[in-house]
Design a protein around this motif. Structure first.
Motif, short mmCIF file in Angstrom:
data_model
loop_
_atom_site.label_atom_id
_atom_site.label_comp_id
_atom_site.label_asym_id
_atom_site.label_seq_id
_atom_site.Cartn_x
_atom_site.Cartn_y
_atom_site.Cartn_z
N ALA A 163 22.08 62.71 6.48
CA ALA A 163 22.37 61.86 7.64
C ALA A 163 21.18 60.97 7.97
O ALA A 163 21.35 59.79 8.34
CB ALA A 163 22.75 62.72 8.84
N VAL A 164 19.98 61.51 7.84
CA VAL A 164 18.77 60.71 8.08
C VAL A 164 18.70 59.56 7.08
O VAL A 164 18.39 58.41 7.44
CB VAL A 164 17.51 61.60 8.01
N LYS A 165 19.00 59.84 5.82
CA LYS A 165 19.02 58.78 4.81
C LYS A 165 20.05 57.72 5.15
O LYS A 165 19.81 56.51 5.00
CB LYS A 165 19.30 59.38 3.43
N ASP A 166 21.22 58.16 5.63
CA ASP A 166 22.29 57.22 5.97
C ASP A 166 21.87 56.33 7.15
O ASP A 166 22.16 55.13 7.17
CB ASP A 166 23.57 57.97 6.30
N ILE A 167 21.21 56.92 8.14
CA ILE A 167 20.75 56.13 9.29
C ILE A 167 19.76 55.08 8.83
O ILE A 167 19.83 53.91 9.24
CB ILE A 167 20.11 57.06 10.34
N ARG A 168 18.85 55.47 7.98
CA ARG A 168 17.86 54.50 7.48
C ARG A 168 18.54 53.36 6.72
O ARG A 168 18.17 52.19 6.84
CB ARG A 168 16.85 55.20 6.59
N HIS A 169 19.55 53.71 5.95
CA HIS A 169 20.24 52.70 5.13
C HIS A 169 21.11 51.80 5.99
O HIS A 169 21.12 50.57 5.80
CB HIS A 169 21.08 53.39 4.07
N ILE A 170 21.85 52.38 6.93
CA ILE A 170 22.83 51.61 7.69
C ILE A 170 22.19 50.85 8.84
O ILE A 170 22.52 49.69 9.11
CB ILE A 170 23.94 52.54 8.23
N TYR A 171 21.27 51.50 9.54
CA TYR A 171 20.74 50.92 10.78
C TYR A 171 19.37 50.28 10.65
O TYR A 171 19.07 49.32 11.35
CB TYR A 171 20.69 52.00 11.87
N LEU A 172 18.54 50.82 9.79
CA LEU A 172 17.14 50.41 9.79
C LEU A 172 16.76 49.46 8.67
O LEU A 172 15.75 48.78 8.77
CB LEU A 172 16.23 51.64 9.72
N ALA A 173 17.57 49.42 7.61
CA ALA A 173 17.24 48.52 6.50
C ALA A 173 17.37 47.07 6.95
O ALA A 173 18.33 46.70 7.62
CB ALA A 173 18.17 48.79 5.32
N GLU A 174 16.42 46.26 6.60
CA GLU A 174 16.41 44.87 7.03
C GLU A 174 17.04 43.98 5.98
O GLU A 174 16.92 44.21 4.78
CB GLU A 174 14.98 44.41 7.32
N SER A 175 17.73 42.95 6.45
CA SER A 175 18.26 41.94 5.55
C SER A 175 17.17 40.92 5.27
O SER A 175 16.07 40.99 5.80
CB SER A 175 19.47 41.25 6.19
N GLU A 176 17.48 39.92 4.46
CA GLU A 176 16.49 38.89 4.15
C GLU A 176 16.09 38.12 5.41
O GLU A 176 14.99 37.60 5.52
CB GLU A 176 17.06 37.93 3.10
N ALA A 177 17.02 38.09 6.38
CA ALA A 177 16.74 37.35 7.61
C ALA A 177 16.05 38.21 8.66
O ALA A 177 15.82 37.76 9.78
CB ALA A 177 18.05 36.80 8.17
N GLY A 178 15.74 39.44 8.31
CA GLY A 178 15.09 40.33 9.27
C GLY A 178 16.02 41.41 9.74
O GLY A 178 16.79 41.97 8.95
N LEU A 179 15.98 41.73 11.03
CA LEU A 179 16.81 42.80 11.57
C LEU A 179 18.29 42.47 11.40
O LEU A 179 18.71 41.32 11.54
CB LEU A 179 16.51 43.00 13.06
N ARG A 180 19.07 43.49 11.13
CA ARG A 180 20.51 43.28 11.04
C ARG A 180 21.05 42.88 12.42
O ARG A 180 20.82 43.58 13.40
CB ARG A 180 21.20 44.55 10.55
N PRO A 181 21.80 41.80 12.51
CA PRO A 181 22.17 41.26 13.83
C PRO A 181 23.39 41.92 14.47
O PRO A 181 23.57 41.80 15.66
CB PRO A 181 22.47 39.79 13.51
N CYS A 182 24.21 42.59 13.71
CA CYS A 182 25.49 43.05 14.26
C CYS A 182 25.78 44.51 13.94
O CYS A 182 26.87 44.84 13.47
CB CYS A 182 26.64 42.19 13.75
N ILE A 183 24.82 45.38 14.13
CA ILE A 183 25.08 46.80 13.94
C ILE A 183 25.61 47.37 15.25
O ILE A 183 24.92 47.37 16.27
CB ILE A 183 23.80 47.56 13.53
N LYS A 184 26.86 47.81 15.26
CA LYS A 184 27.41 48.42 16.47
C LYS A 184 27.09 49.92 16.48
O LYS A 184 26.44 50.43 15.58
CB LYS A 184 28.92 48.17 16.57
#
Length: 644
Positions: A330-351
């Motif tokens: 679950a920790v790995k999934d959180i890092r992948h889904i919520y914390l990984a940055e796109s090329e533009a920086g922070l992911r803008p639309c994580i609900k």
């Protein structure tokens, strides 16, 4: 008598017995499920339902059901039951059922004249295999037994019809046959531990109906293929093992395998033992790692459910390693889904920003179970990353304001666990400052500061932020007029609906509220929301309250969070209530536990449904078995022990 037992008068009453279901699963991801009579009422029911990697691991019904017939003096007594058009059931095998008990494995007992037959079903722990043991307990004449398999070979979400594409040819196996009806599927191997004759009489049984699908407004008629039947003699006192599997079995070893699998089972002789059995049903093993199924029959993994459920599911379990493995994943999934940055920086639309915040709660509970575990050494980096990520959220659909509170809003997108959508619009949008999200945020910061900040080099300097959030939380959410918390605040609008989400601000280990505020909230929740099955999602005093969830999908979704009862919230009520009333509150929580004990014999035996009607008698609805609900009741037992 077994802890959970159904008698003949209950079983022959189809209005009673068709509502009650049974579920068995294994670590391979397969399950077996039907009603207590053996009559399938859902497209999700099946005797062997397996994941198939060729189709992206989705679940497929291979063996829908197995009719058993006894033959004496050339008379055939069919113990099966199927529903056809016009409320017609054929055959009517339920009339021979005398009892069912759930002590170790589901055991049905049939009486046909002077014959008494018992059946016991279980799943192989690590294989896509179901085993059925039939025992002729009584017989006064020569007896033959027949097994007639009904095959589906289709996805659990679909139905099948007679078609020219189906391969209906069977191939011989030792004491059985195998069949693969369509390309991409595995063979279904059907074998018996005793020599038998397979009588090849292929036929389609048309327009079998599933009444649960009919009531839900879905297609509900199906054609099932029967390739023939197995026939053999059976003597008084003899047991025969039938196996259905995606791999070939050794018939000579089936009886010993059934015994080994049977001996692994926890007896269902108490409420706790029923729940511990159910808790293990959600665990699936994938290679060397484990995953947690959120619920049956149609849910897969859901990260929020996993984090909320884990503490309860692993309580009282001797082997906690699979649950810790799930937590690590679950920790790995959180890092992948919520914390990984796109090329533009922070992911803008994580609900669902509450999901990574639930990790802190899970770790708090794990720390109490493993006092010697260095939580920060194992998970400190992940916690720090989550906090840093949130502190960087500015001017987007999720953002942090100057007071430190979290704000969430996206048009047309529900941002919380109350996520029902009807006609493209959220039923409960809850935009702006949401009470449980900010309660989780405050709890996360305090936990991290108290246990990890020094080890993480004090890099976040959280003391001032925590004090700001504590003050701002009370100013933003406290409803002085009602003595409870607003559910959400959006600009000048403050939603005064009495909902259960505020219970987290009371029950989490770190609360921004003082003891008097928490007591006043608990008293309001007790009065307005508490039921024997958990907390209502909306007070009956609200004009938007809907106490029944029924009808087609859209109608059900509109009612889903407008008064329906969710058991997972009950554990937080118990925690919050007893933190205030201590030993004096135990009697009330025990009464709530009694309500869940009654539920062991309803809807799906020995487990807890997804949600319940808000109106009495609080009938179970939705998925028949839900991980975070089972976990909640286990937690309530543990909480009572703590205060008793």
């Amino acid at each position: 008598m077994a802890y959970l037992n159904l008698n003949k008068s209950q079983l022959v009453n189809l209005e009673y017995s068709l509502y009650r279901e049974m579920l068995r699963t294994n670590r391979a991801g397969s399950y077996s499920s039907t009603t207590v009579t053996g009559c399938n009422t859902r497209k999700y029911h099946g005797m062997l339902v397996c994941p198939i990697e060729h189709f992206d691991g989705g679940h497929f019904v291979l063996l829908s059901s197995l009719d058993i017939s006894l033959v004496q003096h050339q008379q055939i007594f069919n113990l099966g039951i199927h529903k056809f058009q016009g409320n017609h059931y054929e055959p009517k095998g339920h009339k021979y059922l005398t009892e069912i008990d759930m002590d170790t494995t589901p055991k049905r007992v049939y009486r046909v004249g002077g014959m008494v037959l018992s059946t016991e079903l279980l799943m192989s722990e690590t294989q896509e295999q179901v085993l059925l043991r039939v025992t002729l307990e009584e017989a006064h004449s020569d007896t033959q037994i027949r097994f007639k398999p009904f095959l589906a070979f289709r996805n659990v979400h679909d139905l099948t019809r007679q078609n020219m594409m189906a391969n209906t040819r069977c191939e011989a196996l030792p004491n059985g046959v195998k069949i693969k009806m369509y390309q991409g599927f595995p063979y279904l191997h059907m074998q018996i531990n005793k020599e038998n004759e397979f009588v090849h009489v292929p036929d389609w049984y048309r327009n079998i109906e599933y009444i649960k699908e009919q009531h839900r407004g879905y297609p509900y008629k199906e054609d099932l293929f029967v390739p023939g039947y197995f026939e053999m003699a059976i003597k008084k006192g003899e047991s025969i093992i039938f196996s259905a599997s995606t791999t070939e079995a050794k018939p000579a070893g089936l009886k010993a395998k059934f015994t080994r699998e049977h001996n692994k089972r926890i007896p269902r002789d108490t409420l706790l033992h029923n729940l511990l059995n159910s808790a293990q049903q959600f665990i699936q093993k994938h290679g060397k790692s484990y995953r947690l199924t959120a619920g049956f029959h149609w849910y897969n993994e859901r990260l929020r459910d996993t984090l909320v459920a884990l503490p309860g599911l692993m309580t009282y379990q001797e082997d906690k390693e699979p649950y810790l493995n799930i937590l690590d994943q679950a920790v790995k999934d959180i890092r992948h889904i919520y914390l990984a940055e796109s090329e533009a920086g922070l992911r803008p639309c994580i609900k669902n920003i509450d999901v990574p915040l639930w990790l802190f709660y899970t770790l708090q509970e794990v720390k109490t179970m493993f006092p010697s575990m260095n939580i920060c050494a194992r998970y400190g980096d992940a916690m720090e990353e989550i906090i840093e990520y949130i502190l960087r959220l500015k001017n987007g659909p999720i953002s942090i304001d100057d007071s430190g509170l979290l704000w969430t809003k996206m048009d047309g997108i529900p941002m919380t666990w109350m996520d029902a959508i009807v006609d493209g619009q959220p039923v409960t949008q809850r935009p702006g400052y949401v009470v449980e999200i900010n309660a989780l945020w405050y709890n996360a910061l305090v936990f991290y500061k108290e246990h990890c900040e020094q080890q993480q080099k004090d890099s976040l300097k959280l003391s001032a932020l925590i004090e700001k959030i504590k003050t701002a939380f009370v100013e933003k959410f406290w409803n002085e007029q009602g003595s409870y918390l607003f559910d959400y605040v959006d600009g000048d609008y403050k939603d005064a609906s009495i909902r259960p989400n505020q219970i987290l601000a009371v029950a989490l280990p770190n609360s921004p509220l003082d003891i008097e505020q928490r007591k006043r909230i608990i008293d309001v929740i007790k009065k307005e929301l508490l039921t024997p099955r958990g907390l209502r999602t909306l007070s009956p005093s609200s004009p938007f309250y809907q106490g029944l969830v029924e009808g087609p999908q859209n109608q059900r979704d509109k009612a889903l969070h407008q008064g329906s009862v969710y058991p997972w919230l009950a554990a937080f009520f118990a925690e919050g209530y007893l933190s205030i009333y201590k030993e004096n509150g135990v009697t009330l929580i025990k009464r709530m536990l009694d309500g869940f004990e009654q539920e062991m014999g309803n809807h799906c035996l020995s487990t807890i449904s997804e949600y319940f009607n808000g109106n009495p008698p609080h009938q179970g609805k939705g998925a028949v078995s839900m991980a975070w609900n089972v976990a909640a009741v286990i937690r309530i037992i543990k909480i009572i022990d703590k205060y008793s």
